[in-house]
Design an enzyme around this catalytic site. Structure first.
Site, PDB file in Angstrom:
ATOM      1  N   TYR A  79      -7.389 -35.885  16.675  1.00 25.03           N
ATOM      2  CA  TYR A  79      -8.299 -36.966  17.180  1.00 25.03           C
ATOM      3  C   TYR A  79      -8.987 -36.605  18.424  1.00 25.03           C
ATOM      4  CZ  TYR A  79      -9.853 -41.793  18.342  1.00 25.03           C
ATOM      5  OH  TYR A  79     -10.344 -42.839  18.604  1.00 25.03           O
ATOM      6  N   ASP A 129       0.551 -41.859  13.681  1.00 29.70           N
ATOM      7  CA  ASP A 129      -0.444 -42.677  13.500  1.00 29.70           C
ATOM      8  C   ASP A 129      -0.908 -43.117  12.330  1.00 29.70           C
ATOM      9  OD1 ASP A 129      -3.020 -43.888  13.820  1.00 29.70           O
ATOM     10  OD2 ASP A 129      -3.771 -42.793  15.440  1.00 29.70           O
ATOM     11  N   ILE A 184      -3.162 -45.401  11.061  1.00 34.15           N
ATOM     12  CA  ILE A 184      -4.236 -46.174  11.041  1.00 34.15           C
ATOM     13  C   ILE A 184      -5.261 -46.271   9.765  1.00 34.15           C
ATOM     14  CG2 ILE A 184      -3.987 -46.630  13.599  1.00 34.15           C
ATOM     15  CD1 ILE A 184      -6.831 -45.409  13.765  1.00 34.15           C
ATOM     16  N   LYS A 206      -9.650 -49.523  10.741  1.00 32.59           N
ATOM     17  CA  LYS A 206     -10.011 -48.840   9.736  1.00 32.59           C
ATOM     18  C   LYS A 206      -9.738 -49.399   8.252  1.00 32.59           C
ATOM     19  CE  LYS A 206     -10.773 -45.917  12.929  1.00 32.59           C
ATOM     20  NZ  LYS A 206     -12.012 -45.805  13.668  1.00 32.59           N
TER      21      LYS A 206
END
Length: 446
Positions: free
Chosen positions: A156, A241, A243, A281
């Protein structure tokens, strides 16, 4: 222009090094594409020749479900006749631990997203201002300036901002290859760790997104178990992570790191395990700025909670979400319908690309695809990728993000988001790609 530039520079000299250093990462093609869209946004009637935004990983496919719930539950808002009685209690000072009902609802929702195969402790829920704020809080807790984190790449782009910019914590890419569909290998981790040691860099941990952004792929139980073994052996932290955990639209199902560390066959120091989460998200609510740090380390929870006072979630937002996420029937319906809509949009988009000979990495999660444009490069280099990207932005009028902005070491890959637009805009975007890759336009590409 020169005078203005010099004047700005003189003003910057009086500011802090933290505020003015270039570690934010804003000067990259990832953010430049957003700027191109902002300056000339596509509109089917008012600006049909504008840039279509395909660089924003946002889920706009299920807003109607949330709006429907809000209409049926006016008491959830303190700004309605039905909910005004809660106004005073929500408007006055709230402890930075967060509303108990919000933390309980978040813990319950996180478990529901993971098929209730694992439960989460509300007392380990720490708030942050979106995933960005939560990520930085965790870095401040785990590392000192100069300590490094390994990051599997492609990764990311905004990790540079979220994790590194103000903390001073370097990120060390761990290269992954298309030869094995960009899967993370133990060998690559060991090599990156060894190189860091040889350079006298202290590695404090490993951070990764699962499901992956930008790949849209998942790590299975064996791969996650390997990661746990690696970080245990090195005595470093593992930050997952998660998400995108509710954006899986076909098998295999998502496996959370929380499930792995509760496996009786897995040896793990749970103090080294931390999860980042958000509703940006999975629920499509980035504007609500709901970020979560969930750590199995008591000291991290205590420190993170104190640091969270610099970026809390508003009490009004907590109040509304506590009621929404506690509605099990609504959550189940939302997750089911949202999954079907993502699956349909992904299928239509990738099928449209396949019809013009454009392939994507096989994926089953996320709000984007990892598109293979390597055959369109004038040369297999970063320069070739940037040349192609400029043509796509300026001539084709699509904001797609080049792989190099995700620290991809192989030129020609692009992340393309498909869930932040309506059906008509998606069809226009596919038609633009179709026209672009037509053999008649080969001179334009090359």
């Amino acid at each position: 222009i020169t005078h203005s530039f010099l004047k700005t520079n003189r003003k910057m000299e009086n500011l802090s090094k933290i505020a003015t250093n270039d570690g934010h990462g804003e000067n990259s093609p990832y953010f430049d594409g957003w700027k191109a869209y902002d300056e000339n946004p596509y509109h089917p009637i008012n600006n049909p020749n504008g840039v279509i935004q395909m660089g924003l990983a946002e889920n706009q496919l299920s807003f109607d479900l949330i709006q429907e719930w809000i209409q049926k539950n006016p008491k959830a808002s303190i700004c309605t006749k039905e909910g005004i009685s809660s106004f005073k209690d929500i408007a006055i000072f709230q402890d930075y631990h967060g509303l108990p009902e919000f933390r309980h609802a978040m813990a319950k929702f996180m478990g529901q997203v993971r098929g209730n195969r694992v439960t989460f402790d509300p007392n380990r829920i720490v708030m942050g201002g979106g995933a960005t704020g939560a990520s930085e809080i965790l870095m401040f807790c785990l590392a000192d300036p100069g300590d490094a984190f390994l990051v599997p790449s492609p990764s990311y782009p905004a990790f540079d901002r979220d994790l590194r910019w103000r903390t001073g914590v370097p990120l060390i890419p761990v290269p992954c290859s298309s030869a094995n569909d960009f899967q993370l290998e133990r060998r690559a981790l060991e090599e990156a760790y060894k190189k860091a040691q040889q350079a006298n860099i202290k590695v404090k941990g490993l951070i990764l997104a699962n499901p992956s952004n930008p790949l849209g792929t998942l790590m299975n139980q064996d791969a996650l178990t390997t990661l746990v073994s690696f970080i245990n052996e090195k005595n470093i932290h593992l930050v997952c992570d998660e998400i995108y955990s509710a954006t899986i639209f076909r098998s295999p199902e998502f496996v959370s790191i929380s499930e792995v560390i509760h496996d009786p066959n897995v040896v793990c120091n749970k103090d080294l395990i931390h999860i980042l989460y958000s509703l940006s998200k999975d629920m499509g609510l980035p504007g609500f700025r709901v970020g979560i740090v969930y750590s199995y380390n008591d000291a991290v929870v205590a420190c993170a909670r104190k640091m969270s006072s610099f970026g809390l979630v508003s009490s009004q937002t907590q109040h509304l979400l506590a009621l929404m996420l506690s509605d099990e029937e609504f959550v189940a319906r939302f997750l089911e319908k949202n999954t079907k809509r993502l699956a349909k949009r992904h299928m239509l988009f990738t099928k449209g690309l396949e019809e013009v000979g454009i392939s994507c990495l096989r994926s089953n999660a996320g709000l984007f695809v990892w598109m293979d444009f390597r055959r369109l490069l004038s040369e297999p280099t970063l320069e070739g990728e940037m040349k192609l990207w400029r043509i796509i932005i300026n001539d084709v009028k699509l904001n797609v993000s080049p792989g190099s902005s995700f620290h991809c070491f192989e030129p020609g890959w692009f992340r393309v988001c498909f869930a932040n637009m309506d059906d008509h805009t998606m069809e226009v975007a596919i038609q633009k790609i179709r026209s672009f890759v037509d053999p008649k336009n080969e001179s334009l590409v090359k």
